[in-house]
Design a protein around this motif. Structure first.
Motif, PDB file in Angstrom:
ATOM      1  N   PHE A  16      -1.009 -46.061 -29.532  1.00 30.39           N
ATOM      2  CA  PHE A  16       0.015 -46.567 -30.508  1.00 30.39           C
ATOM      3  C   PHE A  16       1.217 -46.479 -29.199  1.00 30.39           C
ATOM      4  CE2 PHE A  16       0.838 -41.882 -30.779  1.00 30.39           C
ATOM      5  CZ  PHE A  16       1.939 -41.533 -30.784  1.00 30.39           C
ATOM      6  N   ARG A  17       2.553 -46.742 -29.913  1.00 25.60           N
ATOM      7  CA  ARG A  17       4.057 -47.676 -29.339  1.00 25.60           C
ATOM      8  C   ARG A  17       5.188 -47.340 -30.484  1.00 25.60           C
ATOM      9  NH1 ARG A  17       6.117 -50.099 -24.404  1.00 25.60           N
ATOM     10  NH2 ARG A  17       7.729 -50.665 -25.204  1.00 25.60           N
ATOM     11  N   VAL A  18       5.806 -46.722 -30.217  1.00 23.00           N
ATOM     12  CA  VAL A  18       7.307 -46.344 -31.254  1.00 23.00           C
ATOM     13  C   VAL A  18       7.932 -48.259 -31.398  1.00 23.00           C
ATOM     14  CG1 VAL A  18       9.589 -45.159 -31.597  1.00 23.00           C
ATOM     15  CG2 VAL A  18       7.877 -43.970 -30.420  1.00 23.00           C
ATOM     16  N   LEU A  19       8.178 -48.355 -32.629  1.00 16.99           N
ATOM     17  CA  LEU A  19       9.413 -49.295 -32.237  1.00 16.99           C
ATOM     18  C   LEU A  19      10.901 -49.571 -32.847  1.00 16.99           C
ATOM     19  CD1 LEU A  19       6.999 -50.740 -34.889  1.00 16.99           C
ATOM     20  CD2 LEU A  19       6.791 -51.464 -32.524  1.00 16.99           C
ATOM     21  N   THR A  20      11.854 -50.331 -32.040  1.00 17.44           N
ATOM     22  CA  THR A  20      13.154 -49.160 -32.096  1.00 17.44           C
ATOM     23  C   THR A  20      14.150 -50.398 -32.682  1.00 17.44           C
ATOM     24  OG1 THR A  20      12.989 -50.081 -30.047  1.00 17.44           O
ATOM     25  CG2 THR A  20      12.143 -47.837 -30.250  1.00 17.44           C
ATOM     26  N   SER A  21      13.411 -51.546 -33.261  1.00 17.02           N
ATOM     27  CA  SER A  21      14.276 -52.529 -34.132  1.00 17.02           C
ATOM     28  C   SER A  21      13.773 -53.120 -35.184  1.00 17.02           C
ATOM     29  CB  SER A  21      14.283 -53.821 -33.085  1.00 17.02           C
ATOM     30  OG  SER A  21      14.961 -54.739 -34.061  1.00 17.02           O
ATOM     31  N   ASP A  22      14.261 -52.505 -36.391  1.00 16.16           N
ATOM     32  CA  ASP A  22      13.872 -53.103 -37.515  1.00 16.16           C
ATOM     33  C   ASP A  22      13.179 -54.941 -37.709  1.00 16.16           C
ATOM     34  OD1 ASP A  22      16.439 -54.548 -37.843  1.00 16.16           O
ATOM     35  OD2 ASP A  22      16.828 -53.820 -39.507  1.00 16.16           O
ATOM     36  N   GLY A  23      13.812 -55.793 -36.498  1.00 15.21           N
ATOM     37  CA  GLY A  23      12.633 -56.792 -36.729  1.00 15.21           C
ATOM     38  C   GLY A  23      11.953 -56.575 -35.647  1.00 15.21           C
ATOM     39  N   HIS A  24      11.643 -56.378 -35.220  1.00 19.09           N
ATOM     40  CA  HIS A  24      10.081 -56.009 -34.598  1.00 19.09           C
ATOM     41  C   HIS A  24       8.918 -55.472 -35.535  1.00 19.09           C
ATOM     42  CE1 HIS A  24      11.393 -53.985 -30.450  1.00 19.09           C
ATOM     43  NE2 HIS A  24      12.357 -55.087 -30.920  1.00 19.09           N
ATOM     44  N   SER A  25       9.148 -56.391 -37.038  1.00 21.23           N
ATOM     45  CA  SER A  25       7.739 -55.751 -37.692  1.00 21.23           C
ATOM     46  C   SER A  25       7.736 -56.050 -39.298  1.00 21.23           C
ATOM     47  CB  SER A  25       7.341 -54.461 -38.612  1.00 21.23           C
ATOM     48  OG  SER A  25       7.967 -53.531 -39.246  1.00 21.23           O
ATOM     49  N   ALA A  26       7.133 -57.058 -39.855  1.00 21.89           N
ATOM     50  CA  ALA A  26       7.520 -57.799 -41.106  1.00 21.89           C
ATOM     51  C   ALA A  26       6.498 -58.172 -41.831  1.00 21.89           C
ATOM     52  CB  ALA A  26       8.122 -58.911 -40.930  1.00 21.89           C
ATOM     53  N   ARG A  27       6.253 -57.469 -42.876  1.00 23.25           N
ATOM     54  CA  ARG A  27       4.954 -57.417 -44.135  1.00 23.25           C
ATOM     55  C   ARG A  27       3.177 -56.704 -43.308  1.00 23.25           C
ATOM     56  NH1 ARG A  27       7.948 -63.095 -44.008  1.00 23.25           N
ATOM     57  NH2 ARG A  27       5.976 -63.421 -42.608  1.00 23.25           N
ATOM     58  N   GLY A  28       4.046 -55.304 -42.394  1.00 22.41           N
ATOM     59  CA  GLY A  28       2.463 -54.714 -42.640  1.00 22.41           C
ATOM     60  C   GLY A  28       2.298 -55.405 -40.475  1.00 22.41           C
ATOM     61  N   ARG A  29       2.765 -56.454 -40.777  1.00 19.71           N
ATOM     62  CA  ARG A  29       2.654 -56.894 -39.063  1.00 19.71           C
ATOM     63  C   ARG A  29       3.772 -57.030 -38.384  1.00 19.71           C
ATOM     64  NH1 ARG A  29      -1.076 -61.383 -38.242  1.00 19.71           N
ATOM     65  NH2 ARG A  29       0.149 -62.276 -36.247  1.00 19.71           N
ATOM     66  N   VAL A  30       2.983 -57.020 -37.344  1.00 20.67           N
ATOM     67  CA  VAL A  30       4.398 -56.231 -35.976  1.00 20.67           C
ATOM     68  C   VAL A  30       4.723 -57.821 -35.373  1.00 20.67           C
ATOM     69  CG1 VAL A  30       4.641 -55.924 -33.535  1.00 20.67           C
ATOM     70  CG2 VAL A  30       2.934 -54.255 -35.195  1.00 20.67           C
ATOM     71  N   HIS A  31       5.960 -57.826 -34.751  1.00 19.11           N
ATOM     72  CA  HIS A  31       7.075 -58.998 -34.817  1.00 19.11           C
ATOM     73  C   HIS A  31       6.582 -59.834 -33.770  1.00 19.11           C
ATOM     74  CE1 HIS A  31       9.727 -62.509 -34.086  1.00 19.11           C
ATOM     75  NE2 HIS A  31       9.738 -62.753 -35.960  1.00 19.11           N
ATOM     76  N   HIS A  32       6.464 -60.849 -33.019  1.00 13.84           N
ATOM     77  CA  HIS A  32       6.316 -60.865 -31.837  1.00 13.84           C
ATOM     78  C   HIS A  32       7.933 -60.659 -30.242  1.00 13.84           C
ATOM     79  CE1 HIS A  32       9.114 -64.644 -31.452  1.00 13.84           C
ATOM     80  NE2 HIS A  32       8.832 -64.989 -33.367  1.00 13.84           N
ATOM     81  N   SER A  33       8.880 -59.969 -31.563  1.00 11.57           N
ATOM     82  CA  SER A  33       9.608 -60.017 -30.908  1.00 11.57           C
ATOM     83  C   SER A  33      10.222 -58.702 -30.142  1.00 11.57           C
ATOM     84  CB  SER A  33      11.383 -59.840 -31.487  1.00 11.57           C
ATOM     85  OG  SER A  33      10.212 -59.341 -32.602  1.00 11.57           O
ATOM     86  N   ALA A  34       8.167 -58.139 -30.556  1.00 10.34           N
ATOM     87  CA  ALA A  34       8.333 -56.826 -30.485  1.00 10.34           C
ATOM     88  C   ALA A  34       7.882 -56.419 -28.873  1.00 10.34           C
ATOM     89  CB  ALA A  34       7.911 -55.886 -31.307  1.00 10.34           C
TER      90      ALA A  34
END
Length: 160
Positions: A16-34
């Motif tokens: 697993f990896r820590v997400l450090t931006s609120d833009g890294h996820s949307a609706r339970g999915r990891v956004h490609h920006s992550a």
């Protein structure tokens, strides 16, 4: 038997990896920006893979609360904010998956004098040049293999 540096984790364990931006996820999915920026880097010297993305192994991260405490401290140390975790999507086998000709794996890579739960999502094969169409396809393909369970350890990130 304890894991040695470079070993694949036991079945049922996960990276697993820590997400450090609120833009890294949307609706339970990891956004490609992550998957942009410092997500993937060249493999450390003398490794069998070509590139890697740092994370941790769930089995070695302690309790859910200990893992969260570590994540929050990591973010504080790196002047960022904790926005949850990126974990493998339920039912998707990330180990051995091939995206754009690149094979994925997970390997235990403890940091001497540091994080003993450290692990890498590894990439073997020809790594596309950053910002190329092939690189974008690889990063977009990773979305299918990762999910964002929540800021608080729950669901896929529960104890055990």
């Amino acid at each position: 038997m304890p894991l040695a540096d470079g070993d694949r984790p036991a079945e049922g364990d996960f990276w697993f990896r820590v997400l450090t931006s609120d833009g890294h996820s949307a609706r339970g999915r990891v956004h490609h920006s992550a998957f942009k920026g410092k997500f993937m880097g060249p493999a450390q010297q003398n490794r069998a893979w070509d590139a890697e993305a740092s994370g941790r192994l769930r089995s070695l991260a302690g309790t859910a609360e200990e893992a969260r405490t570590h994540a929050v401290q990591y973010c504080k140390d790196n002047k960022s904010t904790f926005y949850g975790y990126m974990v493998p999507a339920h039912g998707k086998q990330i180990i051995g998956a091939v995206i754009e000709g690149v094979t994925l794996d997970v390997r235990y890579t403890p940091i001497q004098g540091g994080d003993t739960a450290h692990a890498d999502l590894t990439f073997s094969g020809t790594i596309p040049a950053d910002k190329s169409d092939e690189h974008k396809k690889l990063m977009m393909g990773l979305q299918d293999y990762c999910t964002h369970p929540a800021k608080t350890p729950a669901g896929r990130f529960r104890e055990g």
